[in-house]
Design an enzyme around this catalytic site. Sequence first.
Site, PDB file in Angstrom:
ATOM      1  N   LYS A  62      -8.067  -4.558  -4.383  1.00 58.53           N
ATOM      2  CA  LYS A  62      -7.623  -3.449  -5.260  1.00 58.53           C
ATOM      3  C   LYS A  62      -6.153  -3.635  -5.629  1.00 58.53           C
ATOM      4  O   LYS A  62      -5.770  -3.504  -6.790  1.00 58.53           O
ATOM      5  CB  LYS A  62      -7.789  -2.123  -4.545  1.00 58.53           C
ATOM      6  N   ASN A  63      -5.319  -3.966  -4.631  1.00 58.93           N
ATOM      7  CA  ASN A  63      -3.877  -4.031  -4.890  1.00 58.93           C
ATOM      8  C   ASN A  63      -3.447  -5.315  -5.583  1.00 58.93           C
ATOM      9  O   ASN A  63      -2.267  -5.506  -5.855  1.00 58.93           O
ATOM     10  CB  ASN A  63      -3.098  -3.826  -3.588  1.00 58.93           C
TER      11      ASN A  63
ATOM     12  N   ARG B  83     -11.665   5.462  -4.622  1.00 52.93           N
ATOM     13  CA  ARG B  83     -10.604   4.804  -5.395  1.00 52.93           C
ATOM     14  C   ARG B  83     -10.465   3.344  -4.982  1.00 52.93           C
ATOM     15  O   ARG B  83     -10.063   2.500  -5.784  1.00 52.93           O
ATOM     16  CB  ARG B  83      -9.249   5.498  -5.165  1.00 52.93           C
TER      17      ARG B  83
ATOM     18  N   CYS C 286      -1.742   8.915  -4.573  1.00 51.74           N
ATOM     19  CA  CYS C 286      -1.865   9.406  -3.186  1.00 51.74           C
ATOM     20  C   CYS C 286      -0.556  10.041  -2.716  1.00 51.74           C
ATOM     21  O   CYS C 286       0.516   9.617  -3.069  1.00 51.74           O
ATOM     22  CB  CYS C 286      -2.168   8.236  -2.260  1.00 51.74           C
TER      23      CYS C 286
ATOM     24  N   ASP D 128      -0.890  -0.052   5.193  1.00 49.44           N
ATOM     25  CA  ASP D 128      -2.207   0.445   4.765  1.00 49.44           C
ATOM     26  C   ASP D 128      -3.237   0.394   5.886  1.00 49.44           C
ATOM     27  O   ASP D 128      -4.247   1.093   5.841  1.00 49.44           O
ATOM     28  CB  ASP D 128      -2.729  -0.365   3.577  1.00 49.44           C
TER      29      ASP D 128
ATOM     30  N   ARG E 245       7.291   9.474  -3.399  1.00 48.80           N
ATOM     31  CA  ARG E 245       7.101   8.065  -3.791  1.00 48.80           C
ATOM     32  C   ARG E 245       7.912   7.838  -5.072  1.00 48.80           C
ATOM     33  O   ARG E 245       7.386   7.877  -6.165  1.00 48.80           O
ATOM     34  CB  ARG E 245       5.622   7.770  -3.941  1.00 48.80           C
TER      35      ARG E 245
END
Length: 417
Positions: A22-23, A397, A116, A306, A121
């Site tokens: 995903k990242n 997600r 999130c 994570d 952030r």
Amino acid sequence: MSQMVINGGKKLKGRVIISGAKNSVLPLLAATVLCDGEVTLRNCPDISDVDTALLILNLLGIETKFTDNTAFINAKAPLNTILSETVMRKMRSSIVFTGSILARRGKAIVAYPGGCELGPRPIDIHIEALKKLGAVVTEDNGKLIFTAPNGLVGTEIDLKISSVGATENIILAASLSKGTTVINNAAREPEIDDLINFLTIAGAKINGKGTSTITVFGVEKLSAIDYFIMPDRIEAATYISAVATAGGEITLENVTPKHIESIIEVYKNAGCEITAKGSTLTVKQNNGLAALPYVKSMPYPAFPTDAGPLLVASLINAKGTSVYVEGVFENRFRFVSELKRMGADIKIEGRAAVINGKTLSPANCRCYDLRGGAAVVIAALGIKGKSVISDIEYINRGYEKITEKLNALGADVYIKE
Ligand code: EPZ
């Protein structure tokens, strides 16, 4: 709002195929904005963050198609330069599109990102870096307007924090700028290597891959390419944590062991037997977990932030007292309140979670963010009885077919609409 019902306490057994990262796919989709022609991205995970990123491209006037884990992007200079508030609120990492749009069109308008809740952030590092590359930034009614009418010009940028997203944003913007850009204190996460690999094949000139000093020599154009996305190291960490918590023996396929060395070491210290063979990893745990006196997450190659919530979920029924310290984000412990509903004995002291392992009971919980939600699922897998988890949109997600994958491993999970 659908719920995930987990009938926990079953040992896991079998094989799980890890999806594309995903990242990695998010910055890669931002990179397609720099290219001209049809870009093919294979091993693309079928997750809602990818849907959002493809929607962003469509709103920029770029046609896309997604079938069988492959994204086809008809890449060209974006017709529009606005990232709408709706999509920015849905996914904080949308900010990484700014560099590409600015490099191609000399203008980008973005709303402050959402995504999130992991504490504040900010995006100050992104803004400062793009200004150093020559962008003028003004604010208007909650939107940031970046303009570079004469194009971006390479320069030296010292990151005060080795931000993953900011490193990616700068690499994207610098690839089509005039001159040379040097990024000092760059993040070294493997997803950045994947982005550099993609851009290099497309014609970019980038040195320093895998190090904290990255040099980008701006080029005139980038070509469309066909690219296979690297495996998702955090999804791999999730299934390692699942079998560590529920017990059993599973084999993960499509992993890159090198990317998860720190994770493997931590779970071996907790008592798991882990063997890597090429792109497969076998994980076995049948005697319960030992507590871990101290684990702190830090930027790569250290134990990743994570995987922090996933580890905490494993340790709540370990033998003894463990300490996990969150070394990257301000506040990543919102999920702890949900583990306490299961009876977990966790004290939060600043950025540290002090966990006294004990027997737990099933409970009704909710998700507040992607990895915190995954942590609640992992905890429930290790507890005999029925747990019900709400707001699982957060989990969707970043995890492709998680219910199917867990059930194929012998778990008993279903979705209640
Ligand atoms: C990326 O987020 C990942 N997301 C995150 O994964 C991951 O946790 C994080 O990197 C760290 O590894 C994606 O790649 C899409 P950062 P990013 O900028 O880029 C501060 C997941 O669960 N900071 O490296 O947003 C920031 O507050 C997600 O998959 C500033 O102060 O992370 C944080 O404390 C969650 N100013 C630290 O830097 C800025 O302008 C690291 O953030 C930017 C960041």
